[in-house]
Write a protein that holds these residues in place. Structure first.
Motif, short mmCIF file in Angstrom:
data_model
loop_
_atom_site.label_atom_id
_atom_site.label_comp_id
_atom_site.label_asym_id
_atom_site.label_seq_id
_atom_site.Cartn_x
_atom_site.Cartn_y
_atom_site.Cartn_z
N UNK A 115 1.01 -1.39 -0.55
CA UNK A 115 -0.11 -0.22 -0.09
C UNK A 115 0.39 1.12 0.37
N UNK A 116 1.60 1.87 1.33
CA UNK A 116 2.68 2.58 0.91
C UNK A 116 3.35 2.97 -0.39
N UNK A 117 3.91 0.60 -0.60
CA UNK A 117 5.33 0.96 -2.32
C UNK A 117 3.79 2.64 -3.22
N UNK A 118 2.72 2.04 -3.59
CA UNK A 118 1.87 2.43 -4.36
C UNK A 118 1.44 3.82 -3.91
N UNK A 119 1.09 4.16 -2.46
CA UNK A 119 1.13 5.43 -2.66
C UNK A 119 2.24 6.15 -2.81
N UNK A 120 3.43 5.59 -2.59
CA UNK A 120 4.36 6.79 -3.24
C UNK A 120 4.79 6.91 -3.89
N UNK A 121 4.45 5.65 -5.30
CA UNK A 121 4.93 6.39 -7.06
C UNK A 121 3.63 6.45 -7.42
N UNK A 122 1.99 6.91 -6.67
CA UNK A 122 1.09 7.32 -7.09
C UNK A 122 1.23 9.05 -7.28
N UNK A 123 2.38 9.32 -5.60
CA UNK A 123 2.24 10.86 -5.66
C UNK A 123 3.52 11.58 -6.72
N UNK A 124 4.66 10.17 -6.78
CA UNK A 124 5.97 10.86 -7.91
C UNK A 124 5.39 10.52 -8.70
N UNK A 125 4.25 10.01 -9.81
CA UNK A 125 3.30 9.81 -10.76
C UNK A 125 3.27 11.45 -11.40
N UNK A 126 2.28 11.95 -10.47
CA UNK A 126 1.69 13.16 -10.15
C UNK A 126 2.76 14.50 -9.51
N UNK A 127 3.68 13.46 -9.38
CA UNK A 127 4.42 15.15 -9.30
C UNK A 127 5.53 15.58 -10.34
N UNK A 128 5.96 14.49 -10.68
CA UNK A 128 7.40 13.82 -11.92
C UNK A 128 7.34 14.71 -12.98
N UNK A 129 5.60 14.62 -13.84
CA UNK A 129 5.02 16.11 -14.69
C UNK A 129 5.81 17.03 -14.69
N UNK A 130 4.79 17.55 -13.81
CA UNK A 130 4.70 19.26 -13.21
C UNK A 130 5.65 19.41 -12.89
N UNK A 131 6.77 19.25 -12.46
CA UNK A 131 7.86 19.61 -11.88
C UNK A 131 8.56 19.59 -13.68
N UNK A 132 8.28 18.80 -14.05
CA UNK A 132 8.53 19.14 -16.10
C UNK A 132 8.51 20.08 -16.55
N UNK A 133 7.50 20.74 -16.52
CA UNK A 133 7.08 21.19 -17.21
C UNK A 133 6.76 22.60 -16.43
N UNK A 134 6.79 22.38 -15.12
CA UNK A 134 7.55 23.72 -14.48
C UNK A 134 9.12 23.81 -14.43
N UNK A 135 9.88 23.46 -14.94
CA UNK A 135 11.38 23.68 -15.53
C UNK A 135 10.95 24.09 -16.73
N UNK A 136 10.22 23.65 -17.80
CA UNK A 136 10.83 23.86 -19.10
C UNK A 136 9.82 25.88 -18.62
N UNK A 137 8.68 25.74 -18.21
CA UNK A 137 7.99 27.08 -17.62
C UNK A 137 8.80 28.28 -17.42
N UNK A 138 9.42 27.62 -16.47
CA UNK A 138 10.59 28.77 -16.29
C UNK A 138 12.10 29.37 -16.75
N UNK A 139 12.11 28.28 -17.81
CA UNK A 139 13.24 28.48 -18.76
C UNK A 139 12.75 29.09 -19.88
N UNK A 140 11.30 29.19 -19.94
CA UNK A 140 10.87 29.65 -20.88
C UNK A 140 11.01 30.92 -21.54
N UNK A 141 10.50 30.93 -20.30
CA UNK A 141 9.30 32.55 -19.88
C UNK A 141 11.06 33.41 -18.69
N UNK A 142 11.65 33.37 -18.54
CA UNK A 142 12.90 33.29 -17.56
C UNK A 142 13.82 34.79 -19.13
N UNK A 143 14.03 36.02 -19.00
CA UNK A 143 14.25 36.79 -20.65
C UNK A 143 15.01 37.90 -19.48
#
Length: 219
Positions: free
Chosen positions: A186-214
């Protein structure tokens, strides 16, 4: 590790993850709006509202989300205000997130050079035009790292929603542990679930940060 059990309960985590993500997105969007309003109130030093905003920020940042949820879910009904679990979760996350977004926005607004504001005034721009075309675009660029950190923080804070009987990821994990004693699975799936939720958001955030900086705000 019981992989057969994991396979059988994955749909439960998928459903709970969808609920968690929906509530998180609604709360984050509302907290962005609330944070921007509060930041503008403090930045332009609006009388009375500025003091109210300061009190709100101190109360929000210095009380845990869990206590805020308990107050909404258990105390409000005694005052005649009945809220559902979903409403409590959204209001609580917005109340907490708004104060963090405000601090990020306010610091970004104050980072805009006074010279640029005075130059805009010299060419005849109104306060609204200066805010819209000079202050906000630069403030948004500067605040992207802080916003991204706040978004990640608020999504992780959804783990306390189970305290008000919401069938989120944490609720499902605790329920499975209580019913089947499959703690590791149960805890393994819980950790994986939050990882799956947060990883794409983290990648999108890093991309947005690079694109919007000037210019002077980054590379």
């Amino acid at each position: 590790m019981d992989f057969k059990f994991i396979k059988n309960v994955i749909p439960m985590y998928v459903e709970a993850g969808g609920l968690t993500l929906r509530l998180a997105l609604i709360g984050i969007l509302l907290s962005l709006v609330l944070g921007l309003i509060c930041a503008l109130i403090k930045y332009f030093r609006v009388p009375v509202l500025r003091q109210i905003t300061s009190v709100y920020i101190e109360v929000s940042r210095n009380t845990p989300l869990l206590i805020q949820l308990f107050f909404l879910y258990f105390a409000f009904p005694r005052m005649g205000i009945k809220l559902s679990s979903v409403q409590c979760a959204i209001i609580g996350l917005t109340f907490l997130g708004g104060s963090y977004m405000e601090e990020t926005f306010r610091s970004a607004l104050e980072s805009v050079s006074r010279v640029q504001i005075e130059s805009a005034q010299c060419i005849g721009l109104t306060r609204r035009q200066i805010t819209q075309y000079v202050i906000l675009p630069q403030a948004v660029s500067v605040s992207i790292p802080g916003f991204c950190a706040n978004i990640m923080f608020l999504i992780k804070e959804t783990s306390v929603f189970s305290a008000v009987a919401l069938a989120d990821l944490m609720f499902v994990a605790k329920d499975l542990i209580g019913l089947y004693y499959k703690t590791d699975e149960a805890l393994t799936l819980l950790c994986l679930s939050y990882f799956v939720l947060l990883l794409p958001i983290s990648l999108i955030a890093n991309f947005a940060e690079r694109r919007l900086r000037y210019g002077q705000f980054g590379r």
